[in-house]
Design a protein around this motif. Structure first.
Motif, mmCIF file in Angstrom:
data_model
loop_
_atom_site.group_PDB
_atom_site.id
_atom_site.type_symbol
_atom_site.label_atom_id
_atom_site.label_comp_id
_atom_site.label_asym_id
_atom_site.label_seq_id
_atom_site.Cartn_x
_atom_site.Cartn_y
_atom_site.Cartn_z
ATOM 1 N N TYR A 163 20.669 47.340 26.272
ATOM 2 C CA TYR A 163 20.340 48.724 26.571
ATOM 3 C C TYR A 163 21.515 49.655 26.290
ATOM 4 N N GLY A 164 22.332 49.300 25.338
ATOM 5 C CA GLY A 164 23.498 50.124 25.049
ATOM 6 C C GLY A 164 24.111 49.762 23.723
ATOM 7 N N PHE A 165 25.437 49.661 23.703
ATOM 8 C CA PHE A 165 26.164 49.453 22.458
ATOM 9 C C PHE A 165 26.118 47.998 21.998
ATOM 10 N N LYS A 166 26.183 47.818 20.696
ATOM 11 C CA LYS A 166 26.217 46.489 20.094
ATOM 12 C C LYS A 166 27.689 46.105 19.895
ATOM 13 N N TYR A 167 28.314 45.672 20.984
ATOM 14 C CA TYR A 167 29.751 45.418 20.938
ATOM 15 C C TYR A 167 30.105 44.255 20.022
ATOM 16 N N PHE A 168 29.316 43.215 20.006
ATOM 17 C CA PHE A 168 29.604 42.074 19.127
ATOM 18 C C PHE A 168 29.606 42.515 17.661
ATOM 19 N N ASP A 169 28.608 43.292 17.272
ATOM 20 C CA ASP A 169 28.553 43.787 15.893
ATOM 21 C C ASP A 169 29.746 44.693 15.598
ATOM 22 N N TYR A 170 30.097 45.523 16.562
ATOM 23 C CA TYR A 170 31.256 46.408 16.396
ATOM 24 C C TYR A 170 32.528 45.605 16.152
ATOM 25 N N LEU A 171 32.731 44.551 16.937
ATOM 26 C CA LEU A 171 33.961 43.770 16.864
ATOM 27 C C LEU A 171 34.050 42.912 15.611
ATOM 28 N N THR A 172 32.921 42.430 15.142
ATOM 29 C CA THR A 172 32.939 41.490 14.016
ATOM 30 C C THR A 172 32.609 42.129 12.674
ATOM 31 N N GLN A 173 32.067 43.350 12.683
ATOM 32 C CA GLN A 173 31.693 43.995 11.433
ATOM 33 C C GLN A 173 32.378 45.346 11.234
ATOM 34 N N GLU A 174 32.200 46.257 12.193
ATOM 35 C CA GLU A 174 32.685 47.618 12.008
ATOM 36 C C GLU A 174 34.192 47.738 12.158
#
Length: 256
Positions: A74-85
């Motif tokens: 229900y919020g941010f995609k932290y895993f995607d942020y850390l591993t991609q962005e």
């Protein structure tokens, strides 16, 4: 020492430090904070900047609230942020040597579990992974993880992670750990450390045993008489950067 033309070699050390030259890069260590903290806390409570300078590495410290470093429902995609962005931003804007062999992951407390989780779910990104005092957050112990969500972290469960069929889900580290071995994935070296008197010591040790029993290259160390605090983390951050990680401990100058 001078070159044949009589000029001083710009890559020689001056006053114990390497001068900046275009194209110079540094190995990169992602440093993950603990629960209830942010990206600034480890720097304020330890000599982390000093240890980084002594070992000539770039530190990258994201702030992810109490997300366990996972994508939230229900919020941010932290895993995607850390591993991609984030790696893309670091590579684009800073003098970071971002190849896998030059990239390392270190976490404290919740960040330790975050490092363990990212290192098992994306082993292709990191040369080595360090979990210091993990046990808070995602873990290879399925029953302990569910127990923690139901008893200790109900807010995280209800507002961030939501309900899922846990076994085989994106939060089930044991499934990823077993899959890596079955598929013979090229894995990073794993380091796990915890204080002897840490209240979460047994959880951390279970993660170590789970990896060891699966055949992972994993090292475990227990800080005698130490607890779940920055006394332990300061000492072990120095040890991690100065001894554990296979660092070059010098800048990378192109093909040099």
């Amino acid at each position: 020492m001078t070159t044949e033309m009589g000029f001083e070699d710009p890559l020689l050390k001056r006053n114990g430090k390497r001068p900046y030259v275009p194209g110079m890069k540094f190995q990169t260590v992602y440093l993950l904070h603990g629960g209830g903290e942010d990206d600034t806390t480890p720097y304020r409570y330890t000599k982390l900047e000093q240890y980084a300078e002594e070992n000539m590495v770039m530190l990258v410290s994201p702030s992810v609230n109490d997300s366990f470093y996972m994508n939230t429902k229900y919020g941010f995609k932290y895993f995607d942020y850390l591993t991609q962005e984030l790696p893309l931003v670091v590579k684009s804007l800073f003098a970071a040597a971002t190849e896998r062999e030059n990239t390392f992951l270190v976490g404290l407390a919740m960040g330790g579990n975050g490092a363990l989780g990212l290192g098992l779910m994306r082993p292709d990104l990191y040369s080595a992974v360090v979990d210091l005092s993990g046990g808070i957050g995602v873990t290879l112990d399925r029953e302990e993880y569910k127990h923690s969500l139901n008893i200790e972290f109900t807010r995280v469960r209800d507002t961030l992670l939501g309900e899922d069929e846990f076994i085989g889900s994106e939060h089930d580290l044991l499934t990823f750990a077993e899959k890596n071995i079955a598929e013979k994935i090229d894995l990073p070296k794993y380091f796990i450390g915890v204080g002897e008197k840490d209240f979460i010591r047994d959880r951390v040790y279970k993660d170590y045993l789970a990896l060891k029993n699966l055949g992972y290259d994993v090292y475990f160390e227990e800080g005698q008489g130490m607890k779940h605090d920055y006394g332990f983390w300061d000492k072990y951050l120095e040890k991690v950067l100065s001894n554990w990680l296979p660092l070059k401990r010098e800048p990378i100058y192109g093909d040099r």
